[in-house]
Design a protein around this motif. Sequence first.
Motif, short mmCIF file in Angstrom:
data_model
loop_
_atom_site.label_atom_id
_atom_site.label_comp_id
_atom_site.label_asym_id
_atom_site.label_seq_id
_atom_site.Cartn_x
_atom_site.Cartn_y
_atom_site.Cartn_z
N THR A 95 39.10 -41.35 -0.40
CA THR A 95 38.79 -42.78 -0.43
C THR A 95 37.38 -43.08 0.07
OG1 THR A 95 39.85 -43.00 1.76
CG2 THR A 95 41.20 -43.46 -0.19
N ASN A 96 36.57 -42.02 0.22
CA ASN A 96 35.17 -42.15 0.62
C ASN A 96 35.02 -42.86 1.96
OD1 ASN A 96 32.44 -41.53 0.01
ND2 ASN A 96 32.07 -43.64 -0.60
N ARG A 97 35.84 -42.50 2.91
CA ARG A 97 35.77 -43.06 4.25
C ARG A 97 35.51 -41.95 5.27
NH1 ARG A 97 37.90 -48.30 5.51
NH2 ARG A 97 38.33 -49.45 3.60
N SER A 98 34.90 -42.34 6.37
CA SER A 98 34.72 -41.42 7.49
C SER A 98 36.08 -41.15 8.13
CB SER A 98 33.77 -42.04 8.51
OG SER A 98 33.80 -41.31 9.74
N PHE A 99 36.42 -39.88 8.25
CA PHE A 99 37.68 -39.53 8.92
C PHE A 99 37.49 -39.65 10.43
CE2 PHE A 99 40.37 -36.21 10.93
CZ PHE A 99 41.61 -36.79 10.64
N VAL A 100 38.41 -40.35 11.07
CA VAL A 100 38.35 -40.52 12.52
C VAL A 100 39.29 -39.51 13.16
CG1 VAL A 100 38.60 -42.12 14.44
CG2 VAL A 100 37.86 -42.97 12.20
N PHE A 101 38.73 -38.57 13.91
CA PHE A 101 39.57 -37.53 14.51
C PHE A 101 39.93 -37.87 15.95
CE2 PHE A 101 35.14 -36.16 15.04
CZ PHE A 101 35.07 -35.83 16.39
N ASN A 102 41.08 -37.41 16.33
CA ASN A 102 41.62 -37.67 17.67
C ASN A 102 41.91 -36.32 18.34
OD1 ASN A 102 42.64 -39.01 19.89
ND2 ASN A 102 44.58 -39.57 18.94
N ASP A 103 42.41 -36.35 19.56
CA ASP A 103 42.80 -35.13 20.26
C ASP A 103 44.08 -34.54 19.66
OD1 ASP A 103 40.73 -35.62 22.00
OD2 ASP A 103 41.99 -36.42 23.60
N TYR A 104 44.32 -33.27 19.97
CA TYR A 104 45.65 -32.68 19.80
C TYR A 104 46.42 -33.08 21.05
CZ TYR A 104 49.27 -29.02 19.85
OH TYR A 104 50.46 -28.33 19.92
N VAL A 105 47.40 -33.94 20.88
CA VAL A 105 48.06 -34.58 22.02
C VAL A 105 49.44 -33.99 22.24
CG1 VAL A 105 48.86 -36.77 23.00
CG2 VAL A 105 46.79 -36.71 21.59
N TRP A 106 49.65 -33.49 23.45
CA TRP A 106 51.00 -33.08 23.82
C TRP A 106 51.73 -34.23 24.50
CZ3 TRP A 106 54.01 -29.34 22.30
CH2 TRP A 106 55.21 -29.13 22.97
N ASN A 107 51.07 -34.87 25.44
CA ASN A 107 51.69 -35.97 26.18
C ASN A 107 50.76 -37.19 26.12
OD1 ASN A 107 52.92 -37.72 27.97
ND2 ASN A 107 53.35 -36.15 29.50
N PRO A 108 51.18 -38.28 25.48
CA PRO A 108 50.29 -39.43 25.31
C PRO A 108 50.32 -40.44 26.46
CG PRO A 108 52.31 -39.80 24.09
CD PRO A 108 52.46 -38.45 24.75
N ASP A 109 50.90 -40.06 27.60
CA ASP A 109 51.09 -41.03 28.69
C ASP A 109 49.85 -41.23 29.56
OD1 ASP A 109 50.97 -38.72 30.20
OD2 ASP A 109 52.92 -38.97 31.17
N GLY A 110 48.73 -40.59 29.22
CA GLY A 110 47.51 -40.75 30.00
C GLY A 110 47.31 -39.70 31.08
N SER A 111 48.28 -38.81 31.26
CA SER A 111 48.17 -37.77 32.27
C SER A 111 47.18 -36.69 31.83
CB SER A 111 49.53 -37.12 32.52
OG SER A 111 50.01 -36.49 31.34
N LEU A 112 46.62 -35.97 32.79
CA LEU A 112 45.71 -34.87 32.48
C LEU A 112 46.46 -33.59 32.13
CD1 LEU A 112 42.98 -35.30 35.27
CD2 LEU A 112 42.86 -36.03 32.87
N TYR A 113 47.61 -33.39 32.78
CA TYR A 113 48.35 -32.14 32.61
C TYR A 113 49.82 -32.44 32.34
CZ TYR A 113 44.17 -30.75 35.17
OH TYR A 113 42.87 -30.60 35.58
N SER A 114 50.46 -31.50 31.65
CA SER A 114 51.89 -31.62 31.36
C SER A 114 52.58 -30.29 31.63
CB SER A 114 52.11 -32.01 29.89
OG SER A 114 51.56 -33.27 29.60
#
Length: 456
Positions: A98-117
Motif C-alpha cells: 500500500t506504499n506506506r511506511s511500516f511502523v515497527f514495534n518491540d517483540y513484546v512478552w509482557n505489555p504491562d510496562g514492566s522491564l522484566y518478566s
Amino acid sequence: MASYWLTRRGFRLLGILLLSSIGLLIYIRWHDVLTKLLGPRLPPLYEKVREQEKSLPHYGEYKRKTVKYFLAANHYHSSGWGNVMQDYFMMSLLAHTTNRSFVFNDYVWNPDGSLYSDYNGKQIPSRIPLSALLGGPIVGDPWAPGDQTPLSVSREFFHKICPNPTILQTSDINTDEVRFNDDISASHIFEKWVEKINSTDDPCLMLDPSSSPIFEYWIFGNKKRMLSIWPYLSKSPAATHWGWSPLVHDAFRRNRHLFEPTKSTFLEGLFDSQKENMSLAVPGLLAIHVRRGDFKDHCVHLGKWSSDWNAFNSFPEFDDKFDRPTDGGWGETSEANMELYIRRCYPSIEQIVDKVSQVQKAAANPLRYLYIMTNGPTPWVQELKSALAQNMSWDHVGSSRDLKMTWEQKFVAQALDMYVAQRAQVFIGNGWSSLTSNVVMLRMAQGFDPNTNRFW
C-alpha cells in the motif's frame, strides 16, 4: 628469517590464547562471586539498540514532509517468536503493497510496562526491540534501488508524527465468516485489506491494539488458505530483502566453528568482520529442529484435534508430507493416530537418528556438519549427539547448547538458530512449528531446492 617470523607468530598466538584463557577463568570466578553477593544478573534492556531506533537517518526528512504510515498495533504478545514473526512479515508486506511506511514495534512478552518478566522461573526482558532480532527494510534500512516505498519507522517516531491516527478495526474486513471459512483464501483477505487501506486518505493509520491480528495463527496452519498468497509473497521485497540484526550476524561469526568447522577457528570467527551473504548455503551443513520440554503436551493436543502441518511446511513439491488422519478430532483420537503424531511431532532419539541417517544418505552432496536446534536439556542433547555419532560419520556435531554468546545475544538466540537453518544445505524441521515454517518460507523464497526441506 622465516623460521624466526613463524616463531614470533606462534608465540603471539599462544599469548592470545593464554590471556583469553586467564580472562575466561577470572570472569567465571568473579561471576560466581558477584552472583552470590548481588544475585542473578538482570536481562539486558538493549539501550544502544533503542537509541539507534530513535535516530534513524530518514527521520529528519520525514518530519518535514507528508509520509503515509501503517502501524499494526495488535501483534501477538506473550507468544513465541515464530508466531510473532509471521505477523510482522505479513504486516510489513501489507505496508509495502500500500506504499506506506511500516511502523515497527518491540517483540513484546509482557505489555504491562514492566522491564522484566518471569518465564519458567527465569527472568527475561518484557520487551525486546525489533532491531535486536531483525535487520533490513523492516527496521528502517533502505529498500532496493528504485523502490520508492517509504522507509520503516519506530512506533515512538510514529506517535510523535501521528498523535491522532485513524484507527482501523480488524473486524471491518475480518468478519467471523472471513476468519473461519476455509474457502476464503489468504490472498482474498490480503486484497480486501489493500483496498481498505488505499481507500483511506489519512496518512496515519493504526490497527486497534485490542483487535485480533489480520492473519490469525489458524490461517497460517491452513495450506488451502495460506498457500494462495505464495506466488505474490515469494517475490515481494518483504521476503527477498528479509534480514537479521547485527547482533545475530555477530553471534553467527562468533560460533561459525559450530556450523563450518573447516572455515575458521573460534577466534578467527570472533574477529572476522566480513558480512555474511545469507543467500548462500553453508556447504555440507545439516540443521535439524528438535523441540523438547512442554512441546510434547502440545503434540498431544495437536493429535487430539487432528491438526495439520503449517501451510509453509506443506508445499506440494516436498518429499516429506503429512496425511492428516480423518477419523479423529474434537478432542479425541485413536491410539494409532496419537502414535503417529508423537513420532512426527516429538520423535524419540532412535527415531531422530533413523531420519537423519536417511537424509544424510539421500543428500545430493555430502553432509559433513550437523547442527541441532533444540531447547532440550544438556544431558539429553549429549545423549542425542552420541547416538547420532554411532553409525554416521560427521566432521562436527554442534547444538544450541554449545553456542557462545554475549549477554544480549542470549535472549535472541532463537533468531540465530533460524539464521543457521536458513543457510543450511539441508534442513529437517517440525511440521507443526511456526519457527520451522518461517525458516522453510525464507529458504523457498531464496530459491533453495524444495527437497532440501525435510520433516520428521
